[in-house]
Design a protein around this motif. Structure first.
Motif, short mmCIF file in Angstrom:
data_model
loop_
_atom_site.label_atom_id
_atom_site.label_comp_id
_atom_site.label_asym_id
_atom_site.label_seq_id
_atom_site.Cartn_x
_atom_site.Cartn_y
_atom_site.Cartn_z
N GLN A 1 0.84 -1.18 0.00
CA GLN A 1 0.00 0.00 0.00
C GLN A 1 0.88 1.24 0.00
O GLN A 1 1.95 1.26 0.59
CB GLN A 1 -0.88 0.02 1.24
CG GLN A 1 -1.91 -1.07 1.27
CD GLN A 1 -2.78 -0.97 2.51
OE1 GLN A 1 -2.42 -0.33 3.49
NE2 GLN A 1 -3.94 -1.59 2.45
N THR A 2 0.36 2.27 -0.66
CA THR A 2 1.06 3.54 -0.61
C THR A 2 0.85 4.14 0.77
O THR A 2 -0.09 3.75 1.48
CB THR A 2 0.52 4.50 -1.69
OG1 THR A 2 -0.84 4.79 -1.38
CG2 THR A 2 0.65 3.91 -3.08
N PRO A 3 1.68 5.04 1.20
CA PRO A 3 1.48 5.67 2.50
C PRO A 3 0.10 6.32 2.64
O PRO A 3 -0.50 6.30 3.70
CB PRO A 3 2.59 6.70 2.59
CG PRO A 3 3.65 6.19 1.68
CD PRO A 3 2.93 5.47 0.58
N GLU A 4 -0.43 6.87 1.53
CA GLU A 4 -1.74 7.50 1.59
C GLU A 4 -2.84 6.45 1.81
O GLU A 4 -3.77 6.67 2.59
CB GLU A 4 -2.04 8.28 0.29
CG GLU A 4 -1.18 9.50 0.09
CD GLU A 4 0.19 9.18 -0.51
OE1 GLU A 4 0.35 8.08 -1.10
OE2 GLU A 4 1.09 9.99 -0.37
N GLU A 5 -2.73 5.31 1.13
CA GLU A 5 -3.70 4.24 1.32
C GLU A 5 -3.64 3.68 2.73
O GLU A 5 -4.66 3.40 3.35
CB GLU A 5 -3.45 3.11 0.31
CG GLU A 5 -3.79 3.47 -1.11
CD GLU A 5 -3.38 2.38 -2.09
OE1 GLU A 5 -4.02 2.29 -3.14
OE2 GLU A 5 -2.43 1.63 -1.80
N GLU A 6 -2.44 3.55 3.23
CA GLU A 6 -2.28 3.05 4.59
C GLU A 6 -2.87 4.01 5.61
O GLU A 6 -3.55 3.61 6.55
CB GLU A 6 -0.80 2.82 4.87
CG GLU A 6 -0.54 1.95 6.06
CD GLU A 6 0.92 1.55 6.14
OE1 GLU A 6 1.40 1.49 7.28
OE2 GLU A 6 1.55 1.31 5.11
N LEU A 7 -2.65 5.31 5.42
CA LEU A 7 -3.21 6.32 6.31
C LEU A 7 -4.73 6.32 6.23
O LEU A 7 -5.41 6.39 7.27
CB LEU A 7 -2.66 7.70 5.95
CG LEU A 7 -3.12 8.86 6.81
CD1 LEU A 7 -2.68 8.65 8.26
CD2 LEU A 7 -2.57 10.16 6.28
N GLN A 8 -5.29 6.18 5.03
CA GLN A 8 -6.74 6.14 4.87
C GLN A 8 -7.32 4.91 5.59
O GLN A 8 -8.34 4.99 6.26
CB GLN A 8 -7.12 6.10 3.39
CG GLN A 8 -8.60 6.05 3.12
CD GLN A 8 -9.33 7.29 3.62
OE1 GLN A 8 -8.75 8.38 3.68
NE2 GLN A 8 -10.57 7.12 3.98
N HIS A 9 -6.64 3.78 5.46
CA HIS A 9 -7.10 2.57 6.14
C HIS A 9 -7.07 2.75 7.65
O HIS A 9 -8.02 2.37 8.35
CB HIS A 9 -6.22 1.38 5.73
CG HIS A 9 -6.51 0.14 6.51
ND1 HIS A 9 -7.67 -0.57 6.35
CD2 HIS A 9 -5.80 -0.50 7.47
CE1 HIS A 9 -7.67 -1.59 7.17
NE2 HIS A 9 -6.53 -1.58 7.86
N LYS B 1 -7.35 5.51 9.31
CA LYS B 1 -8.43 6.43 9.68
C LYS B 1 -9.77 5.71 9.72
O LYS B 1 -10.58 5.93 10.62
CB LYS B 1 -8.49 7.60 8.70
CG LYS B 1 -7.40 8.62 8.89
CD LYS B 1 -7.55 9.75 7.89
CE LYS B 1 -6.44 10.77 8.06
NZ LYS B 1 -6.57 11.86 7.06
#
Length: 69
Positions: free
Chosen positions: A7-15, A17
């Motif tokens: 996962q990209t860091p953005e996808e990981e952060l969204q998950h 959240k």
């Protein structure tokens, strides 16, 4: 072999959240709206004590009459 998708860091952060969101009490789980979920369980709370009493009585009867010999 690692089959996990990276996962990209953005996808990981969204998950993270999404996972850390508090429970939504305005929209309860479907099972909470079912009538049987709101009723107290009246199932078989008396069966276990009844089985124990009958088992003790049967063992006592066998000991008293000497059936186990």
């Amino acid at each position: 072999m690692d089959t996990r998708e990276s996962q990209t860091p953005e996808e990981e952060l969204q998950h993270l959240k999404e996972v850390s969101q508090p429970e939504d009490y305005e929209h309860p789980e479907p099972d909470e709206t079912q009538p049987e979920a709101r009723e107290p369980s009246r199932g078989l709370p008396w069966v276990l004590p009844l089985v124990i009493v009958l088992a003790v009585a049967a063992v006592g009867f066998m000991l008293m009459t000497g059936v186990g010999d």
